[in-house]
Design a protein around this motif. Structure first.
Motif, PDB file in Angstrom:
ATOM      1  N   PRO A  78       0.793  -1.234   0.000  1.00 10.86           N
ATOM      2  CA  PRO A  78       0.000   0.000   0.000  1.00 10.86           C
ATOM      3  C   PRO A  78       0.826   1.285   0.000  1.00 10.86           C
ATOM      4  O   PRO A  78       0.473   2.251  -0.695  1.00 10.86           O
ATOM      5  CB  PRO A  78      -0.822  -0.119   1.295  1.00 10.86           C
ATOM      6  N   LYS A  79       1.918   1.338   0.756  1.00 10.70           N
ATOM      7  CA  LYS A  79       2.679   2.584   0.891  1.00 10.70           C
ATOM      8  C   LYS A  79       3.304   3.052  -0.424  1.00 10.70           C
ATOM      9  O   LYS A  79       3.665   4.227  -0.559  1.00 10.70           O
ATOM     10  CB  LYS A  79       3.767   2.431   1.956  1.00 10.70           C
ATOM     11  N   TRP A 132       1.734   3.133  -3.286  1.00 12.56           N
ATOM     12  CA  TRP A 132       0.696   3.503  -4.247  1.00 12.56           C
ATOM     13  C   TRP A 132      -0.283   4.536  -3.695  1.00 12.56           C
ATOM     14  O   TRP A 132      -1.441   4.579  -4.097  1.00 12.56           O
ATOM     15  CB  TRP A 132      -0.057   2.252  -4.723  1.00 12.56           C
ATOM     16  N   LYS A 133       0.168   5.425  -2.816  1.00 11.38           N
ATOM     17  CA  LYS A 133      -0.721   6.430  -2.224  1.00 11.38           C
ATOM     18  C   LYS A 133      -1.257   7.400  -3.274  1.00 11.38           C
ATOM     19  O   LYS A 133      -2.445   7.736  -3.274  1.00 11.38           O
ATOM     20  CB  LYS A 133       0.021   7.195  -1.123  1.00 11.38           C
ATOM     21  N   ALA A 134      -0.399   7.875  -4.167  1.00 16.22           N
ATOM     22  CA  ALA A 134      -0.831   8.823  -5.202  1.00 16.22           C
ATOM     23  C   ALA A 134      -1.849   8.180  -6.134  1.00 16.22           C
ATOM     24  O   ALA A 134      -2.831   8.816  -6.541  1.00 16.22           O
ATOM     25  CB  ALA A 134       0.379   9.323  -5.999  1.00 16.22           C
ATOM     26  N   CYS A 135      -1.628   6.930  -6.449  1.00 19.66           N
ATOM     27  CA  CYS A 135      -2.550   6.195  -7.324  1.00 19.66           C
ATOM     28  C   CYS A 135      -3.910   6.035  -6.655  1.00 19.66           C
ATOM     29  O   CYS A 135      -4.955   6.167  -7.303  1.00 19.66           O
ATOM     30  CB  CYS A 135      -1.948   4.833  -7.647  1.00 19.66           C
ATOM     31  N   PHE A 136      -3.894   5.780  -5.367  1.00 19.31           N
ATOM     32  CA  PHE A 136      -5.126   5.622  -4.595  1.00 19.31           C
ATOM     33  C   PHE A 136      -5.970   6.897  -4.666  1.00 19.31           C
ATOM     34  O   PHE A 136      -7.168   6.851  -4.979  1.00 19.31           O
ATOM     35  CB  PHE A 136      -4.773   5.299  -3.136  1.00 19.31           C
ATOM     36  N   VAL A 137      -5.365   8.052  -4.388  1.00 20.81           N
ATOM     37  CA  VAL A 137      -6.084   9.326  -4.381  1.00 20.81           C
ATOM     38  C   VAL A 137      -6.609   9.669  -5.775  1.00 20.81           C
ATOM     39  O   VAL A 137      -7.751  10.094  -5.942  1.00 20.81           O
ATOM     40  CB  VAL A 137      -5.180  10.455  -3.848  1.00 20.81           C
ATOM     41  N   ARG A 153       9.016   1.859  -6.122  1.00 21.16           N
ATOM     42  CA  ARG A 153       8.042   2.955  -6.140  1.00 21.16           C
ATOM     43  C   ARG A 153       8.011   3.593  -7.523  1.00 21.16           C
ATOM     44  O   ARG A 153       9.032   4.014  -8.057  1.00 21.16           O
ATOM     45  CB  ARG A 153       8.419   4.001  -5.088  1.00 21.16           C
ATOM     46  N   LYS A 164       5.172   9.562  -9.214  1.00 24.21           N
ATOM     47  CA  LYS A 164       3.821  10.012  -8.882  1.00 24.21           C
ATOM     48  C   LYS A 164       3.023  10.406 -10.117  1.00 24.21           C
ATOM     49  O   LYS A 164       1.812  10.170 -10.173  1.00 24.21           O
ATOM     50  CB  LYS A 164       3.884  11.183  -7.902  1.00 24.21           C
ATOM     51  N   GLN A 215       1.442   7.402 -11.610  1.00 15.05           N
ATOM     52  CA  GLN A 215       0.368   6.896 -10.757  1.00 15.05           C
ATOM     53  C   GLN A 215      -0.876   7.766 -10.872  1.00 15.05           C
ATOM     54  O   GLN A 215      -1.999   7.260 -10.970  1.00 15.05           O
ATOM     55  CB  GLN A 215       0.824   6.858  -9.298  1.00 15.05           C
TER      56      GLN A 215
END
Length: 257
Positions: A75-76, A78-83, A137, A140, A143
């Motif tokens: 998870p850590k 892919w934070k930008a992809c999540f948002v 990673r 961004k 992503q």
């Protein structure tokens, strides 16, 4: 909307739900089966999309958890992809409610056929290839672009979204195939849950039918996510395409004939 479906329709939707969940967990694209199936039994297009979101949440969350437990998603990273996926899904939902149901009824079958043909012709569309590189990673901007575009598409319609996530993740992020499948399942969970909340707020979810198909898709996903590591998928592709094209041609004939 009151459901007046024949018992045979419930049985057919259950079988399709299991198959869709199984395929979705492995390569994505379960919506290419479940959405046409809902339309075929007479569910209006907006209601079919919303009901499918409810059913799809069961399968995508189940397979997401499986891939995570097997350490195929971090998870850590892919934070930008999540948002971006979250924002994209909201955007797509807004757009779909701007489309007249009569036109949506005509557009969806053509969209499904187009995606099915792409899946048939593209050698990587259903994960035929593999890449063995370390998972790092991803930038961004990649992503965000991927998340917003695919999140918007999933919010608008969604058939084939899992396959699109898998293919683009291999290309953009150079992920191994199983890691691409893991990312695909998690991000489609994000867009599915977001879209479900919006469709439900608009009264476009048939809860009983969605829960029925959802449990069936969850069962299929449970089996499919575990089969993905052990078995190849070449035998799935021709059956998948034949079923999708058969249903989509029937819908096109009904909408345009």
């Amino acid at each position: 909307m009151d459901l007046l479906l024949d018992p045979s329709h419930w049985a057919i939707l259950a079988v399709i739900g299991i198959i869709a969940g199984f395929i979705d967990a492995i390569v994505g694209g379960g919506g290419l089966l479940s959405i046409p199936a809902l339309l075929t039994v007479g569910i209006p297009p907006h209601l079919a999309l919303g009901t499918n979101k409810l059913a799809a949440c069961f399968g995508s969350v189940t397979s997401s958890f499986t891939f995570y437990k097997q350490q195929l998603f971090t998870p850590k990273l892919w934070k930008a992809c999540f948002v971006a996926t979250f924002i994209g899904s909201i955007t797509g939902c807004i757009l779909v409610f701007m489309v007249d149901p009569k036109w949506l009824d005509k557009i969806l079958p053509l969209l499904i056929i187009g995606i099915a043909i792409y899946t048939l012709l593209s050698p990587k569309a259903m994960g035929d290839g593999n890449i063995n590189l370390p998972v790092e990673r991803s930038p961004k901007h990649k992503q965000i672009g991927q998340g917003f575009i695919l999140g918007s598409y999933d919010g608008f319609a969604g058939p084939g979204i899992g396959a699109f996530w898998t293919v683009t993740s291999v290309s953009l992020h150079k992920l191994p195939l199983l890691y691409s499948c893991g990312l695909a399942r998690v991000m489609t969970s994000v867009s599915n849950i977001t879209a479900l909340i919006i469709f439900a707020s608009m009264g476009q979810v048939q809860w009983v039918l969605g829960l029925w198909m959802g449990f069936c898709m969850m069962a299929g996903s449970y089996i499919g996510a575990r089969s993905a590591i052990r078995f190849g998928i070449p035998f799935i592709k021709p059956i998948f395409i034949i079923m999708v094209l058969s249903i989509a041609v029937h819908l096109t004939w009904s909408a345009w004939g």
